[in-house]
Each structure stands twice: as C-alpha cells, then as structure tokens.
Design a protein around this motif. Structure first.
Motif, PDB file in Angstrom:
ATOM      1  N   GLY A 168       0.825  -1.198   0.000  1.00  0.00           N
ATOM      2  CA  GLY A 168       0.000   0.000   0.000  1.00  0.00           C
ATOM      3  C   GLY A 168       0.852   1.238   0.000  1.00  0.00           C
ATOM      4  O   GLY A 168       0.520   2.246  -0.574  1.00  0.00           O
ATOM      5  N   VAL A 213       4.377   3.587  -3.924  1.00  0.00           N
ATOM      6  CA  VAL A 213       3.677   4.191  -5.047  1.00  0.00           C
ATOM      7  C   VAL A 213       3.771   3.285  -6.232  1.00  0.00           C
ATOM      8  O   VAL A 213       2.828   3.033  -6.947  1.00  0.00           O
ATOM      9  CB  VAL A 213       4.357   5.519  -5.412  1.00  0.00           C
ATOM     10  CG1 VAL A 213       3.807   6.040  -6.703  1.00  0.00           C
ATOM     11  CG2 VAL A 213       4.073   6.498  -4.291  1.00  0.00           C
ATOM     12  N   ASP A 251       9.451   0.550   4.657  1.00  0.00           N
ATOM     13  CA  ASP A 251       8.800   1.822   4.391  1.00  0.00           C
ATOM     14  C   ASP A 251       9.736   2.755   3.719  1.00  0.00           C
ATOM     15  O   ASP A 251       9.401   3.431   2.774  1.00  0.00           O
ATOM     16  CB  ASP A 251       8.388   2.471   5.704  1.00  0.00           C
ATOM     17  CG  ASP A 251       7.020   2.005   6.047  1.00  0.00           C
ATOM     18  OD1 ASP A 251       6.443   1.285   5.234  1.00  0.00           O
ATOM     19  OD2 ASP A 251       6.547   2.355   7.121  1.00  0.00           O
ATOM     20  N   GLU A 286       8.655   5.945  -4.447  1.00  0.00           N
ATOM     21  CA  GLU A 286       7.634   6.944  -4.687  1.00  0.00           C
ATOM     22  C   GLU A 286       8.271   8.234  -5.081  1.00  0.00           C
ATOM     23  O   GLU A 286       7.896   8.877  -6.033  1.00  0.00           O
ATOM     24  CB  GLU A 286       6.828   7.165  -3.419  1.00  0.00           C
ATOM     25  CG  GLU A 286       5.788   6.091  -3.220  1.00  0.00           C
ATOM     26  CD  GLU A 286       5.064   6.310  -1.912  1.00  0.00           C
ATOM     27  OE1 GLU A 286       3.939   5.823  -1.815  1.00  0.00           O
ATOM     28  OE2 GLU A 286       5.633   6.960  -1.028  1.00  0.00           O
ATOM     29  N   GLN A 287       9.224   8.590  -4.310  1.00  0.00           N
ATOM     30  CA  GLN A 287       9.852   9.858  -4.616  1.00  0.00           C
ATOM     31  C   GLN A 287      10.458   9.818  -5.982  1.00  0.00           C
ATOM     32  O   GLN A 287      10.331  10.725  -6.753  1.00  0.00           O
ATOM     33  CB  GLN A 287      10.943  10.168  -3.614  1.00  0.00           C
ATOM     34  CG  GLN A 287      10.373  10.357  -2.246  1.00  0.00           C
ATOM     35  CD  GLN A 287      11.439  10.202  -1.245  1.00  0.00           C
ATOM     36  OE1 GLN A 287      12.600  10.111  -1.589  1.00  0.00           O
ATOM     37  NE2 GLN A 287      11.077  10.163  -0.003  1.00  0.00           N
ATOM     38  N   ARG A 318      -2.738   4.371 -11.417  1.00  0.00           N
ATOM     39  CA  ARG A 318      -3.192   5.464 -10.578  1.00  0.00           C
ATOM     40  C   ARG A 318      -2.732   6.841 -11.017  1.00  0.00           C
ATOM     41  O   ARG A 318      -3.487   7.761 -11.043  1.00  0.00           O
ATOM     42  CB  ARG A 318      -2.765   5.228  -9.145  1.00  0.00           C
ATOM     43  CG  ARG A 318      -3.299   6.317  -8.240  1.00  0.00           C
ATOM     44  CD  ARG A 318      -2.920   6.074  -6.828  1.00  0.00           C
ATOM     45  NE  ARG A 318      -3.539   4.844  -6.366  1.00  0.00           N
ATOM     46  CZ  ARG A 318      -3.168   4.231  -5.260  1.00  0.00           C
ATOM     47  NH1 ARG A 318      -2.194   4.706  -4.541  1.00  0.00           N
ATOM     48  NH2 ARG A 318      -3.754   3.132  -4.882  1.00  0.00           N
TER      49      ARG A 318
END
Lengths: 796, 139
Positions: A506, A509, A517, A524-525, A791
């Motif tokens: 979850g 990204v 994490d 994501e970044q 997304r």
C-alpha cells in the motif's frame, strides 16, 4: 527608464525598425525624422505620439537611442491596442501585438521586404567584395564577419528558403530567425565596415563606444559592455563564436567577444552554427571553449562542478540572479546540485544565448540535453542527449525539448518501476549507487513480493522455511535499512507477514515490492521526480547492502540440519541479506522469544551445540526444514540412539517457540518459547543429559514448532495459548518425568514418535499452505503494481 | 486539484503562495495563515516522534464547508499548505500525499539551485509549472 522586457519577436521587430530608422547608421540613434515618420505611420493621433515620445525619454534626451526607440515602439503597440499609455504598461501588458505601422510606401511586410531588398542591395554591393575589415573593429575578424555578413545578407534575401550556403567561406548559415533579424544593415552601413556586416556586427560597433545604455536593445539581463568585456575576457574565445552563432540582438557581448575571437574561429563557428535551424546547438568551437572553462574550475572532465563554484562562475556573467537561477534549473539535468561537463556546457551556452538576447527557453532545448550515459532505459534521454550536437530542426527541437524534460519527469510517475530504473541511471552522480540499489531492489522484490525466489539450497522443507522466513523478513518494514528485512519480526505467522506485505504494498507508489517503508518511500519519490533520488526518509542509497540484522537471541538451530544448521543459523543473524535467504545460513533465526515464532523447527537436532539456542528466532522457514529434519531426527532418535540428544533437542525445542498452531496431536509439543522455556531448557538439558531416562521429559516438551495448520492465523494464536498452557503443563510435569523410569520412558518415547510423525505431517501441510500463500501474495502484489501504474493517470 | 498552494518558511512567512485566480484570493491567504496555527499544533504534538515520511504529512488540518486544508511539514520546518475544494469529489488521501511529495521534491530542487538563497521568495519557473499542474483548472 524601467527595464523593458521584450519577447523575441518583439526584439527582432524592434531591431529591424531601429535599423530602418537608423538612417545615419549610427546604430545608436534613430534619426528623428525617420522615427517621426514611423510614428506617423502608426496611425496614432499626434498627441499620443507626443506622449509616447515623452514617455520614452526621447524628448528629454533629444534623440532616439535604441532603448528609447524600443520603448517608443512598445508604447505604440500599447496605444494601438487601445490601452492607456503608461510607463508601467510597458512590461505589464502581455501579449501585446506588435506595433503596426502603415508606412506610406509599404506595409509592414513591404517594409520588411524593402529592408530586405535594401539588404539585397547592400549585399549586392557586398557580394562582389569582401568588405574591408571594419575599422574600428575591435573585431579582428572583420573580414570574417564581413563574409559572414555577406552570407547573411544574401541569405537574408532568400530568407525563408535555403539554408545558408556559405558563399565565400563556409560561414554557417545563421539561424533563420537570426537572419531575419539581421536585416539590419540598411543603408549607410557600407561605410562602416563594422556596420556593414549586419546587425551582428552592428551591435559590436555600437557596443564599442561602451555606451551600454543606448545599446541595450534588450534591457533585461544586459550588462554594460565593459562588464561584459570583463566577463568575456574571462571567457575568451568561444563566447565570441557562440555569439556569432547566436542571435545578435545583444551588443555588448559581441564586441568583447570580437576582441577576443579570431577570424578563423569566427568562421568556423559560423560555419558550424549554421544549424540554421537550431539556435541552441553548440558548435565545436563553443564546445571546446566551454570545456576549457570547465577545466579551469574542475580539471577532471568527468567530475562535477559544485554548485557554489558554478554560481561564482556564472555570476561573473552579470546576468540577473533570477535568470541564472532559471538557467541552472534548466541545465542541471539530474538535479544533483552539481554540473557535469555536459550540464556545464549547456548552462554556459544558455548564458551566452541570454547575453545575446535570446530568451531563455522554458525547457532545456534538445540539443543542450546532457548525454545521459548511465541511462538504462533511457529512451528519451539518450536520444536527446545524443542529439546534442547533431543538427536538428529548430522547430523540432523546441517542440521536442520542452516535452523531453517533462517526459523525463513524468515518466517516473507514469511508469513507475521502469522509470525508477531510468531515473536512477540518469543521475550521473549517484547512478552508481542507484544502480546498485536497483540491483538490490531487484532481488528484494522477489523476496518480498514474491517470496519464491528464495534460492534454495536446502531441502525442500528448508526451502519452505526460508521462503516463509523471507516473507516475514520482507514484509517487515520496520527495518528501513534493508529492503528485505531479515530482521526477525516476531511475527512469523503468515498473517502477519501478509499484513505487512499489504502494508508495504500500500505504501509504495510504484508497487508493493519494497519491504521497508523507507524503501517504498524512495520509489515513490523517485517516481515522482525525474532523476532525483531524494530519500526523504533517508533510506535509499544506503540500502545497497542491507545492514546485518541485529543478532538474534539464541538462534535456534533446526533439527534438520544438525550442527551445520545451527551454525548457519547462528551465522545468519549477521547476514541479513535482502531476502537472499538462499541458503540456510541466510535465514536469520527469528527472535523467538516471546512469540515463539515457529521455533519448532529450529529445534536443533544437532546434538552438538544446539542446546544453547533458545531463541525462538527460528522463523518458520527454519522451522520447516527443521521440522522435517526433526522428524527425521525423531525417527533417528526414536531408534534410541541418543537420549541425550533427544533431550537436548527437546530442550531446544522447548526453547524454540512454536507459534504456529499445531494440532492437538502435537499439542504436547509446546514450544517453550518463553524465557522460562529457555531457562528450563538449560535446566532440562543438564538434567536430561544427566539422566539416561530423561527422555521422558523431552516428549512433553518437544519443540513445538508451530506448524501451520490450515487455520494458521487465528488458530495459531489460540493454539499458541493452548500450547503455552500445555507447555506449562508439560513443563510442570517435566521435572517429574525424568524421574520416571522404564515404562514411562517407553511410553514417552512412543508418544514422542507419534508426535514427531504428527509434526512431520503438519510441517508438510504447513509448507504447502505457505506455498499457496506465496502464490496468492504474488498475485496480489502484481495487481497492486498494476493499480499503482494506473493510478497516476487518474489522480492527475 | 488544489485551489491554493502555499509554501511557508520556518519563520512562518510565505515563500510562495498561489491560488486559483478566480476567487477572492485574500480569503485563501487568510485561510493559509490561520492554518499555520493548526500546523504548529500538530508539530508540537508529534513531539519526539521520529519524523519519517508519514509524519511529514500532517493530513487534514481542518475542513470547512467549502474546502479542506491539508498540511505537510518538512524536516526543516518548511510547511506546505494546500487548500482543496470540498466539492472536488474527495481527493484520496494518497493523492494528496503524492501532491505533497511532488511539492517537496520541487522544493528540494529549488534548494539545490545555488542561485537560490534560502528564505527568498520562490521564483522558479519549474516550480511554478509544477504547481500549476496541481492547481484546479478552473478557467
């Protein structure tokens, strides 16, 4: 006068007009007569004209300098648009149409053509002759320039058509736009050798006098010639050439440049810059110059220029900080705060362009893109990079280049995983680490997401154990440092693992393949940024080699493997590779204790040193193989080989925690994961060892590797409690057991056997279920990845 | 899509603020200003908690009937405040987070620019374009 910002078209247009008005070829002052004529042609009421003249300062000065003229033109445009004439409106009015002048003889176009034709005339005069070097040329390359000018003028005529052909020399065809703008040398220039060559040179002559103010066609960003001379001198030749190639709107630079450059260079430059289409192309001369400059700051051509040094360097160019800032943003392609050679050349080129009056582009032009060496999938980047010095149509690059950077930037978002790889590689500075990181990620992925890949060197059961282990470690996001956490997460259970996997999925990204994490935040970044690998959470690059997990408390050894297993397990804590639970040693024993994560398996079958391992660490993975081994061992033990071993094993098993629910059949086997177990184990061990009849004790406390039964999750908890209860009971009874002798022993042995068999069965079952779970998780992760990929489109 | 995005420096003065131009922008400025109190409250509440990515994102600061205000704070106490229209069918939390992440990344890029002095107003075209992409396309 306030600074006047003109668009490129406006600049050109105004310059042309100025040339037109510059009947005396002073290049500085538009003759009043012409100017007035022009204004009348603008069809504005006289009072407006007077107002304009007042505003632009001509009235004050008594003549129309270039700057005044430009302001006046802009005011004309403002007036023609119907807006009130205000000084402020000069810069604030956007999208102002160009002032229209209805000249008696010709319209705008005709005026242009007239100019062109005048150019033609002049060029005709030129064509036959190589204009003598401008007298005051500070430019030594007068001849060259003249040639170039000729070139230009002749080409001007053809203008729209053919690319420059260097008649006399191969002078490069100036960019089309430039040429147009060029049409300058209207009449009167002939005398001025300098002037003759055209606007390009004209600025020079104008600049010469050093009257910065008057010769500032474009105010913003121009610095007085003297300064520029300084700057140029520090910049020596190439700027000249660069300037030559560039839009000659600006004056000062060229003057200074001229002084520096040599005729030949100019020629070459012209020749090369004849990209005709691409004003941003860097010619070889220019490139060489930039490289030399780079060397003065950073001798290593493969190295970087730090931001501070670059700042100093470019500040010397006297461009406003805002523009320098923008240039930096454009040219620091990988956003690392330092300039590589390519980036530096691009930045330098942009500075030169700006000084020459070109407006800064919004996106880095294609030809200036640094060659991206490390790109893996660098589709766009490499193409653009390679285009660097290749000619590309001016129109195309501008259109492409703006999209390129944006593409590059959006790609990571769109195409997450692959982009990430791409962005990683794009970062020249950190590409190494990034690639390494990536490679770490790759294995991590399978480990975390897919769990399968665990290299299997062990027996199948062990494999399962390992995989389970991996899953657990992978899902453990608590350890930000290793993508694949090998740290015993205390939730050997699959449910926990799956939940953690979910969590990580979850979080990411891009996809759920990062176990930690921190790791997820990185993708994501990266996804969101082009080449940046900014780890806000500060994890990324460090993860190239996940730090070894903290030593597990008493890694219990699986029975199966005997000593080696144990040793290997004991070693594993230190290894913690991201999911490379390839071989047994890699499997870090779970920290057993309290939870009793399936230590059962770990029950050290080995007689040798296992005793000490009380840690419940053995995760499921070890458990399974252990378990299996244990069963084997059990058989072996049952054969009555070694009571002591059994005892030890059992004690170990006691120590090992079995969290997994085990059947009632195996209820006897309770993993005494708790400390007391451990305590007891040692206690038992000695006692058991001491006695030959001890075996009784073992049976009750066989390591309860919690086998995962179908129920796994919840039942596990329940059973665990049950087990603990049983364990307690067993423990309680233990002391007494050793006391019993004879038949009890037999009974115990029998029960041990039974239990072991049950254990084996359960272990098998467990492994199968684990397998299924892995499959499902895999699917899940892939689906999540797809979701993530989709997304970005939705939320933007 | 946001209606207003603001970057506030550590000393609580704005480094950058941009709103959708249609409405009375002062209202947004005021909203951002008042939300700073909520931000400070949340920061102090975090206390000694580890500041990791999740905690950088403060979440919904306070909602009104028209809009919601989200906050994000960096490790250097630079705050990003975003006002989104309530009618905008609930932007998912993840989307807000990703928007903040992009903001943060762009902000970092600006910081990397040697010509930028920390504490100056942000005048970067790249940053502007990024913010524009996140703003509501009203007109």
């Amino acid at each position: 006068m306030e600074g006047l910002t003109l668009s490129e078209a406006e600049q050109r247009y105004y310059c042309d007009l100025f040339s037109y008005c510059d009947t005396e070829s002073t290049k500085k002052v538009a003759s009043n007569g012409r100017v007035l004529e022009l204004f009348r042609a603008a069809q504005l009421p006289n009072d407006v004209v007077m107002q304009i003249m007042e505003l632009c300062g001509a009235t004050r000065l008594g003549y129309f300098g270039r700057s005044q003229f430009y302001i006046a033109l802009k005011l004309v445009a403002v007036a023609q648009s119907g807006l009130p004439l205000r000084v402020e409106s000069l810069n604030t009015v956007k999208d102002l149409p160009l002032p229209r002048f209805v000249v008696s003889k010709n319209e705008q176009e005709s005026r242009h053509t007239a100019l062109y034709s005048s150019d033609a005339d002049s060029s005709a005069s030129y064509s036959g002759v190589i204009p003598p070097p401008p007298g005051r040329i500070q430019v030594k390359k007068g001849s060259v320039s003249h040639d170039a000018v000729q070139q230009r003028t002749s080409t001007d005529q053809q203008e729209s058509t053919s690319p420059v052909v260097s008649p006399q020399q191969s002078p490069p065809t100036s960019p089309h736009t430039w040429r147009k703008h060029n049409r300058h040398p209207s009449g009167g220039n002939n005398e001025r050798p300098l002037a003759g060559p055209g606007p390009f040179w004209a600025p020079f002559s104008e600049a010469q006098p050093g009257s910065s103010t008057s010769s500032d066609p474009i105010w913003s960003g121009h610095s007085p010639p003297p300064h520029q001379e300084n700057w140029v001198s520090f910049a020596d030749t190439p700027p000249t050439s660069a300037l030559l190639a560039m839009h000659p709107a600006s004056v000062q630079d060229q003057t200074t440049v001229r002084t520096v450059a040599s005729a030949t260079t100019t020629n070459e430059i012209r020749r090369q810059s004849s990209s005709y289409d691409d004003p941003w192309k860097i010619t070889d001369e220019q490139r060489q110059y930039y490289v030399n400059q780079f060397k003065t700051i950073q001798p290593d051509l493969n190295g970087f220029i730090p931001g501070s040094a670059a700042k100093e360097f470019f500040t010397k160019s006297k461009l406003p900080i805002l523009e320098l800032s923008h240039i930096w943003e454009l040219s620091d392609f990988d956003k690392d705060g330092a300039l590589t050679l390519d980036e530096f050349c691009a930045a330098f080129h942009l500075v030169v362009a700006r000084k020459n009056g070109y407006d800064l582009p919004e996106k880095l032009p294609e030809s200036l893109m640094p060659k991206l060496i490390d790109l893996e999938d660098s589709t766009v980047g490499e193409q653009t990079g390679e285009v660097g010095y290749s000619s590309s149509p001016a129109e195309a690059p501008p259109s492409k280049s703006p999209s390129m950077p944006s593409l590059n930037q959006t790609w990571p978002e769109l195409n997450q995983s692959s982009e990430q790889w791409e962005t990683f590689s794009e970062r020249s500075s950190s590409s190494q680490t990034l690639t390494q990181f990536d490679s770490n990620i790759a294995p991590a992925d399978p480990d975390t997401a897919i769990v399968h890949p665990v290299p299997i060197r062990m027996t199948p059961s062990k494999i399962h154990m390992q995989e389970m282990e991996l899953k657990r470690t992978g899902s453990d996001h608590a350890n930000p440092t290793s993508p694949l956490l090998v740290k015993p997460p205390d939730h050997p259970e699959e449910n926990k693992m799956s939940s953690s996997v979910k969590f990580t999925s979850g979080n990411t990204v891009t996809d759920g393949y990062s176990s930690s994490d921190s790791y997820t935040s990185d993708p994501e970044q990266i996804g969101s940024t082009v080449t940046r690998q900014r780890s806000h959470s500060g994890t990324s690059p460090d993860n190239t080699a996940p730090p070894p997990p903290p030593p597990r408390p008493h890694p219990s050894h699986s029975r199966s493997s005997s000593l080696d297993m144990n040793r290997s397990f004991s070693v594993t804590p230190g290894q913690q590779q991201a999911g490379v639970v390839a071989y047994p040693p890699a499997v870090p024993p779970r920290p057993q204790p309290s939870q009793g994560a399936g230590p059962h398996v770990h029950r050290p079958v080995d007689a040798e040193g296992l005793i000490a391992h009380t840690s419940t660490s053995p995760q499921q993975i070890p458990e399974q193989p252990n378990f299996a081994d244990f069963s084997q061992f059990e058989a072996f033990a049952v054969s009555g080989v070694n009571k002591e071993e059994e005892d030890e094993i059992e004690t170990h098993s006691e120590v090992l925690q079995v969290e997994k629910p085990s059947d009632s059949a195996s209820s006897l086997r309770v993993a005494k994961a708790d400390g007391r177990v451990e305590d007891k184990a040692p206690a038992n061990v000695p006692t058991s060892v001491g006695k030959g009849t001890t075996p009784l004790a073992p049976p009750p406390k066989p390591i309860r590797r919690r086998l995962k039964s179908e129920d796994e999750l919840r039942p596990e908890a329940e059973e665990h409690t049950q087990k603990t209860g049983v364990i307690a009971a067993v423990l309680a009874s233990q002391p007494s057991i050793p006391r019993s002798v004879g038949k009890d022993k037999k009974a115990i042995q029998a029960s041990i056997r039974r239990n072991k068999e049950t254990n084996t069965v359960l272990a098998r079952l467990n492994s199968e279920l684990q397998q299924q779970l892995k499959d499902v998780l895999e699917e899940r992760i892939s689906l999540e990845v797809q979701l993530e990929q989709l997304r970005p489109f939705s939320h933007l | 899509m946001a209606v207003c995005i603001a970057v506030i420096a550590k000393e609580n003065y704005p480094l950058y603020i941009r709103s959708v131009p249609t409405e009375n922008e002062l209202k947004f400025h005021y909203t951002v200003h008042t939300s700073l109190d909520v931000v400070d409250e949340k920061i102090s509440a975090m206390g000694k908690a580890l500041v990791d990515q999740r905690e950088l994102y403060l979440g919904l600061l306070y909602p009104t009937e028209d809009y919601k205000v989200y906050g994000y704070v960096t490790n250097s106490k630079v705050k990003f405040v975003m006002v989104v229209d309530s009618s905008n069918t609930a932007l998912r939390d993840n989307e807000i987070r990703s928007m903040f992440r992009k903001l943060h990344n762009s902000y970092t890029d600006i910081m990397c620019n040697p010509f930028y002095n920390p504490g100056d107003r942000i005048q970067s075209r790249a940053f502007d374009s990024m913010v524009n992409s996140m703003m509501m396309q009203v007109c």
